[in-house]
Design an enzyme around this catalytic site. Structure first.
Site, PDB file in Angstrom:
ATOM      1  N   ASP A 119      -6.754  -6.510   3.909  1.00  0.00           N
ATOM      2  CA  ASP A 119      -6.436  -5.252   4.024  1.00  0.00           C
ATOM      3  C   ASP A 119      -6.083  -4.734   5.670  1.00  0.00           C
ATOM      4  O   ASP A 119      -7.269  -4.779   6.102  1.00  0.00           O
ATOM      5  CB  ASP A 119      -6.914  -4.249   3.298  1.00  0.00           C
ATOM      6  CG  ASP A 119      -6.496  -2.705   3.116  1.00  0.00           C
ATOM      7  OD1 ASP A 119      -5.321  -2.747   4.037  1.00  0.00           O
ATOM      8  OD2 ASP A 119      -7.154  -1.979   2.323  1.00  0.00           O
ATOM      9  N   MET A 123     -12.073   4.445  -0.102  1.00  0.00           N
ATOM     10  CA  MET A 123     -12.762   4.458   0.761  1.00  0.00           C
ATOM     11  C   MET A 123     -13.405   5.924   0.993  1.00  0.00           C
ATOM     12  O   MET A 123     -12.903   6.933   1.709  1.00  0.00           O
ATOM     13  CB  MET A 123     -11.740   4.233   2.132  1.00  0.00           C
ATOM     14  CG  MET A 123     -11.360   3.041   2.406  1.00  0.00           C
ATOM     15  SD  MET A 123      -9.917   2.759   3.229  1.00  0.00           S
ATOM     16  CE  MET A 123      -8.410   2.785   1.811  1.00  0.00           C
ATOM     17  N   HIS A 148      -0.997  -1.429  -4.263  1.00  0.00           N
ATOM     18  CA  HIS A 148      -2.381  -0.880  -3.714  1.00  0.00           C
ATOM     19  C   HIS A 148      -2.511   0.578  -3.557  1.00  0.00           C
ATOM     20  O   HIS A 148      -1.595   1.120  -2.721  1.00  0.00           O
ATOM     21  CB  HIS A 148      -2.658  -1.789  -2.483  1.00  0.00           C
ATOM     22  CG  HIS A 148      -3.947  -1.818  -1.961  1.00  0.00           C
ATOM     23  ND1 HIS A 148      -4.977  -2.387  -2.112  1.00  0.00           N
ATOM     24  CD2 HIS A 148      -4.565  -0.971  -0.706  1.00  0.00           C
ATOM     25  CE1 HIS A 148      -6.025  -2.033  -1.553  1.00  0.00           C
ATOM     26  NE2 HIS A 148      -5.796  -1.094  -0.633  1.00  0.00           N
ATOM     27  N   HIS A 184      -8.538   1.106  -4.223  1.00  0.00           N
ATOM     28  CA  HIS A 184      -9.517   1.084  -2.718  1.00  0.00           C
ATOM     29  C   HIS A 184     -10.033   2.448  -2.518  1.00  0.00           C
ATOM     30  O   HIS A 184      -9.402   3.114  -1.991  1.00  0.00           O
ATOM     31  CB  HIS A 184      -8.723   0.303  -1.900  1.00  0.00           C
ATOM     32  CG  HIS A 184      -9.405  -0.200  -0.652  1.00  0.00           C
ATOM     33  ND1 HIS A 184      -8.925  -0.505   0.488  1.00  0.00           N
ATOM     34  CD2 HIS A 184     -10.639   0.082  -0.311  1.00  0.00           C
ATOM     35  CE1 HIS A 184      -9.868  -0.547   1.557  1.00  0.00           C
ATOM     36  NE2 HIS A 184     -11.059  -0.415   0.959  1.00  0.00           N
ATOM     37  N   ASP A 192      -4.729   3.457  -1.705  1.00  0.00           N
ATOM     38  CA  ASP A 192      -5.701   3.792  -0.777  1.00  0.00           C
ATOM     39  C   ASP A 192      -6.387   5.225  -1.067  1.00  0.00           C
ATOM     40  O   ASP A 192      -5.715   6.019  -0.573  1.00  0.00           O
ATOM     41  CB  ASP A 192      -5.260   3.460   0.882  1.00  0.00           C
ATOM     42  CG  ASP A 192      -5.243   2.049   0.994  1.00  0.00           C
ATOM     43  OD1 ASP A 192      -5.987   1.193   1.027  1.00  0.00           O
ATOM     44  OD2 ASP A 192      -3.985   1.734   1.299  1.00  0.00           O
ATOM     45  N   MET A 244     -11.497  -6.176   5.417  1.00  0.00           N
ATOM     46  CA  MET A 244     -10.833  -5.171   6.020  1.00  0.00           C
ATOM     47  C   MET A 244     -10.493  -5.957   7.250  1.00  0.00           C
ATOM     48  O   MET A 244     -11.333  -6.294   8.156  1.00  0.00           O
ATOM     49  CB  MET A 244     -11.587  -4.213   6.361  1.00  0.00           C
ATOM     50  CG  MET A 244     -11.811  -3.195   5.207  1.00  0.00           C
ATOM     51  SD  MET A 244     -10.205  -2.548   4.435  1.00  0.00           S
ATOM     52  CE  MET A 244      -9.475  -1.579   5.437  1.00  0.00           C
ATOM     53  N   SER A 276       0.797  -1.133  -0.238  1.00  0.00           N
ATOM     54  CA  SER A 276      -0.004  -0.027  -0.079  1.00  0.00           C
ATOM     55  C   SER A 276       0.913   1.109   0.086  1.00  0.00           C
ATOM     56  O   SER A 276       1.686   1.562   1.057  1.00  0.00           O
ATOM     57  CB  SER A 276      -0.833  -0.095   1.289  1.00  0.00           C
ATOM     58  OG  SER A 276      -1.549   1.424   1.373  1.00  0.00           O
ATOM     59  N   MET A 306      -9.068   7.988   0.231  1.00  0.00           N
ATOM     60  CA  MET A 306      -9.802   8.120   1.473  1.00  0.00           C
ATOM     61  C   MET A 306     -10.144   9.802   1.314  1.00  0.00           C
ATOM     62  O   MET A 306      -9.606  10.632   0.813  1.00  0.00           O
ATOM     63  CB  MET A 306      -8.740   8.266   2.735  1.00  0.00           C
ATOM     64  CG  MET A 306      -8.228   6.723   3.057  1.00  0.00           C
ATOM     65  SD  MET A 306      -7.386   6.566   4.339  1.00  0.00           S
ATOM     66  CE  MET A 306      -6.462   5.167   4.237  1.00  0.00           C
TER      67      MET A 306
END
Length: 225
Positions: free
Chosen positions: A177, A72, A37, A70, A39, A141, A12, A41
């Protein structure tokens, strides 16, 4: 992106040097990463803000493997096209992020990406039972989303085992994750996971100018499983 159940390590970049994202992506791939990966957010769905489609587009030329994005964020649907255009191979949305996850997954596939669905630690597997025929990946998660470096939540190992049984012979990846270390990687791999997202466990001790520790960390996780 062909399907197989071999273990894939997906560092990540949340734990990477933000000022050197392109070089960090190249370094982890050179050191043995299978996927990268990303992330995303929004400070709304999770209590942290990271980056968006422009960052994904900027790092895409530096990634030769799979860019695993991913999301979020909530809402998700208005941003799917932008992340697909930025080069995401996999786009994962949270089942908790909106009322119409089925529509969201349709939109991800419609945009040309592989579709993933993520579940928070407190979310039951029932929520994906009727989605398995339209997903390419389920992300369990093993921490509460929002921050790197959190402790692994052990109750999720049994969830992985149950999910593996639910999936059967469908070509669906099980991604983990949160809190992945050589020790926890063994637990989830034995339960049926095949994509292991690791942030601090991969990036600790290394840097763009000294990437060898990345490779040592990746090999340690791979050796454990």
């Amino acid at each position: 992106m062909t399907f197989d159940r071999s273990i894939k390590i997906a560092p990540s970049i949340l734990s990477a040097d933000f000022a050197n994202f392109g070089l960090e992506c190249e370094a982890i791939e050179a050191q043995g990463a299978d996927w990268v990966h990303v992330d995303v957010m929004d400070g709304h769905f999770v209590p942290n803000i990271t980056f968006g489609p422009a960052t994904c587009k900027a790092i895409r030329p530096h990634i030769k493997t799979v860019m695993d994005v991913h999301l979020m964020i909530a809402p998700v649907d208005p941003y799917i096209e932008a992340f697909a255009e930025a080069g995401a191979d996999v786009i994962t949305a949270h089942v908790e992020a909106g009322p119409h996850i089925h529509r969201t997954l349709q939109a991800i596939r419609g945009a040309g990406a592989k579709a993933g669905v993520a579940l928070n630690p407190g979310t039951d597997l029932d929520s994906v039972d009727y989605l398995l025929d339209m997903v390419d990946l389920v992300c369990i998660m093993t921490v509460n989303p929002g921050f790197g470096g959190q402790k692994f939540i052990h109750s999720q190992v049994e969830k992985v085992r149950k999910l593996r049984a639910m999936i059967g012979d469908r070509p669906i990846h099980i991604e983990i994750d949160g809190g992945v270390t050589p020790e926890t990687a063994l637990l989830v791999a034995e339960a049926g996971a095949d994509v292991l997202v690791a942030g601090s466990a991969v990036f600790k001790g290394g840097s763009v100018s000294n990437p060898a520790p990345y490779g040592e960390n990746i090999r340690a996780i791979r050796a454990s499983v």
